[in-house]
Scaffold this motif. Structure first.
Motif, short mmCIF file in Angstrom:
data_model
loop_
_atom_site.label_atom_id
_atom_site.label_comp_id
_atom_site.label_asym_id
_atom_site.label_seq_id
_atom_site.Cartn_x
_atom_site.Cartn_y
_atom_site.Cartn_z
N PHE A 1 0.87 -1.18 0.00
CA PHE A 1 0.00 0.00 0.00
C PHE A 1 0.90 1.22 0.00
N VAL A 2 0.75 2.07 -1.02
CA VAL A 2 1.64 3.21 -1.21
C VAL A 2 0.84 4.50 -1.27
N ILE A 3 1.26 5.47 -0.47
CA ILE A 3 0.69 6.82 -0.50
C ILE A 3 1.83 7.77 -0.84
N GLY A 4 1.69 8.52 -1.93
CA GLY A 4 2.77 9.42 -2.30
C GLY A 4 2.42 10.28 -3.48
N THR A 5 3.44 10.93 -4.01
CA THR A 5 3.27 11.76 -5.19
C THR A 5 4.07 11.13 -6.33
N PRO A 6 3.51 11.01 -7.51
CA PRO A 6 2.22 11.59 -7.90
C PRO A 6 1.02 10.67 -7.69
N HIS A 7 1.22 9.41 -7.22
CA HIS A 7 0.10 8.48 -7.14
C HIS A 7 0.07 7.75 -5.81
N VAL B 1 -2.15 -7.77 -9.20
CA VAL B 1 -3.18 -6.76 -9.43
C VAL B 1 -2.76 -5.49 -8.71
N LYS B 2 -2.91 -4.35 -9.39
CA LYS B 2 -2.56 -3.07 -8.79
C LYS B 2 -3.61 -2.04 -9.21
N ALA B 3 -4.10 -1.27 -8.25
CA ALA B 3 -5.12 -0.25 -8.54
C ALA B 3 -4.86 0.98 -7.69
N GLY B 4 -5.11 2.15 -8.30
CA GLY B 4 -4.90 3.40 -7.56
C GLY B 4 -5.27 4.59 -8.40
N THR B 5 -4.70 5.72 -8.05
CA THR B 5 -5.05 6.95 -8.76
C THR B 5 -4.54 6.96 -10.20
N PHE B 6 -3.57 6.11 -10.53
CA PHE B 6 -3.07 6.03 -11.90
C PHE B 6 -3.99 5.23 -12.81
N VAL C 1 -5.26 0.12 -17.49
CA VAL C 1 -5.69 1.44 -17.94
C VAL C 1 -4.88 2.47 -17.14
N PRO C 2 -4.14 3.36 -17.80
CA PRO C 2 -4.13 3.65 -19.24
C PRO C 2 -3.03 2.94 -20.01
N SER C 3 -2.34 1.99 -19.43
CA SER C 3 -1.17 1.39 -20.09
C SER C 3 -1.52 0.55 -21.29
N GLY C 4 -2.72 -0.07 -21.31
CA GLY C 4 -3.10 -0.94 -22.42
C GLY C 4 -2.61 -2.36 -22.21
N VAL C 5 -2.10 -2.98 -23.28
CA VAL C 5 -1.64 -4.37 -23.24
C VAL C 5 -0.14 -4.41 -23.50
N ILE C 6 0.58 -5.03 -22.59
CA ILE C 6 2.04 -5.14 -22.70
C ILE C 6 2.45 -6.59 -22.51
N LEU C 7 3.25 -7.08 -23.43
CA LEU C 7 3.83 -8.42 -23.32
C LEU C 7 5.28 -8.27 -22.85
N LYS C 8 5.63 -8.96 -21.75
CA LYS C 8 6.96 -8.82 -21.17
C LYS C 8 7.72 -10.14 -21.26
N PHE C 9 8.94 -10.04 -21.73
CA PHE C 9 9.86 -11.17 -21.69
C PHE C 9 11.02 -10.79 -20.79
#
Length: 538
Positions: free
Chosen positions: A287-293, A315-320, A346-354
């Protein structure tokens, strides 16, 4: 100095097989097996000097096996991690009532400490290379006359090395480079670290985006409480920018660690994190509280040890906005693993990571497929790693693994040439010393029409045959097998027969069989068993 790979290639003795005992042998069975072999190999049982010398070799092996298996503490270590565990430094501090699981955990800790000492003797390089790929035009509208563009959006490289000066002092040198859209930046930091009583202190100087000076430190406050902190001063044209940071870590229980981190500076934040790790599962909540998010995140890892796989969910959810990620990490060698993950948000979309991890080096390739959540992008991001893995495994990794095993077998043979030659001589010596016992058991079995081993061959068979032995990779073991017969019965257990007295491995790494021709009640029989297969006759 021998490398860790060299150490792994060393052959280990199987004390249970040498005494022909099951893994769950009782104290009485161990004592009986020891007395039986002592009657054959004790030097006092032999008169001529040559036989006495051979007997000393075999009796020392017998005594060593007995000393380990008859001592509950040594046997627990041997059962858990093998002969190498008995050679590991530090066991003198281990309490003798630990369970096998605790012993394995302790061995891994000691082995890790030994590995860290070896790394400290070198430069302990650590590095990370990240290449961000922009492939959003593949799933976005574009002119049909043009091919979608795939571009390198940015690249970052970070590397550090450690140079020990004394047992308590070391120099850490690190640098980083970053490039995006034709512009770049970088920095270099030199830090001196000293180990103190229950803590450490570090002074660092750097250059890049202005001159940097910092002081860091850490201290163990109690067996369950650790405090780290420090400050940085970044001297720029616009002025001096200070930063403060600290982390308080608490061991909540055997598997759970909690931490509270405070950062004060250009991007201030406060974060709370709880990590729980067991043999098969790992949880992380933050749990993170800071700037900018500000945000909250949960990550879960399922460890499938038998397949050397890790299934990851996050899973990650917040002001971003929000982000969900799923992926798989696969260990492909002792020091290497690969990771494929799909990030949807959202707003990153879909990212495939290797991600490719090789020892302390990692190579990361995030591929941005779409700026919005497009079902086609999610589908291809999920399917592509599976297809790629299947192709790479069949076309590249399997042949490489076969070649690696072949090289490993040859390396093991070369490394153990002297030991294998000694084992061959020991087998010959053991058979020489068994002659009187062999004749006595043969006479007893003949009188009762019992179990007579007429011929026994151990080794490798010719290609395409299950009965024709390769003469260069097999030998006669009739005498040592007959000496294992007791009351017209022969029992062998699930382990390589090469550790039995009178046996040796004629071809390391190859499949071997044991062929036994015998008579029982004057009836002739033949049996073939695999090297690690159990056997009970008649």
């Amino acid at each position: 100095m021998a490398s860790e790979n060299d150490s792994d290639a060393e052959l280990e003795e199987n004390y249970y097989t040498f005494l022909n005992l099951p893994r769950d042998a009782t104290t009485e069975q161990i004592n009986t097996a020891y007395r039986k072999q002592s009657r054959i190999y004790h030097p006092d049982k032999h008169i001529d000097p040559e036989s006495k010398k051979k007997a000393e070799i075999m009796f020392n092996r017998t005594k060593r096996a007995y000393e380990v298996l008859s001592d509950p503490h040594k046997r627990a270590i041997y059962d858990s991690v093998g002969e190498k565990g008995l050679k590991t430094e530090g066991w003198e501090i281990v309490h003798r009532t630990k369970t096998p699981a605790e012993i394995r955990e302790e061995y891994e800790r000691l082995a890790q400490a030994a590995a860290e000492r070896r790394l400290q003797q070198r430069t302990n390089p650590r590095g990370n290379i990240t290449i961000n790929v922009n492939a959003t035009e593949i799933f976005a509208p574009y002119d049909d006359t043009e091919m979608p563009r795939v571009e390198i959006g940015s690249m970052s490289i970070a590397q550090s090395i450690e140079a020990p000066i004394t047992r308590k002092d070391l120099i850490v040198m690190s640098g980083n480079l970053y490039s995006s859209n034709g512009t770049g930046s970088g920095g270099f930091v030199v830090a001196g670290r000293r180990l103190l009583n229950k803590g450490w202190l570090e002074l660092c100087l750097g250059a890049g985006n202005g001159f940097l000076m910092g002081l860091k430190g850490g201290r163990t406050l109690s067996p369950k409480l650790t405090l780290n902190g420090g400050t940085n001063l970044n001297f720029r044209d616009s002025g001096v920018i200070p930063a403060l940071f600290s982390t308080l870590a608490v061991q909540l229980d055997k598997h759970t660690m909690g931490s509270l981190t405070l950062n004060a500076g250009p991007q201030s934040s406060m974060s709370t994190q709880i990590d729980r790790t067991t043999e098969n599962h790992a949880w992380n909540t933050s749990f993170v509280i800071g700037t900018p998010h500000m945000y909250v995140g949960i990550a879960y890892t399922r460890k499938m040890l038998e397949n050397e796989l890790k299934l990851k969910l996050a899973v990650k959810a917040g002001t971003f906005g929000f982000m969900g990620e799923y992926g798989v990490e696969k260990k492909v060698s002792k020091y290497s693993s690969v990771l494929a993950a799909v990030s949807i948000g959202v707003p990153s979309g879909v990212i495939l990571k290797f991600k490719i991890i090789r020892s302390n080096q990692s190579y990361v390739f995030p591929i941005h497929l779409s700026e919005e959540i497009v079902p086609a992008a999610v589908f291809y991001a999920s399917v592509t790693p599976v297809i790629a893995w299947f192709f790479v495994k069949k076309a590249i990794m399997d042949p490489m693994e076969a070649e690696r095993k072949s090289i490993e077998v040859e390396r093991t043979k070369r490394q153990n040439e002297q030991r294998l030659a000694a084992k061959k001589l020991e087998a010959s010596a053991a058979i020489h010393l068994m002659q009187r016992t062999y004749q006595r058991i043969m006479n007893e079995e003949l009188e009762r029409r019992g179990l007579i081993i007429t011929r026994a061959i151990y080794g490798c068979v010719n290609a395409g045959s299950s009965t024709q032995f390769n003469p260069d990779e097999s030998y006669d073991v009739t005498v040592p097998l007959q000496c294992l017969v007791k009351d017209s019965k022969l029992q062998l257990y699930e382990s390589s027969k090469s550790d039995l007295p009178g046996f040796y491995d004629p071809s390391i790494g190859d499949d071997k069989i044991l062929r036994i021709e015998y008579t029982y009640n004057n009836q002739f029989n033949v049996v073939n068993i695999k090297d690690n297969e159990a056997l009970k006759l008649p």
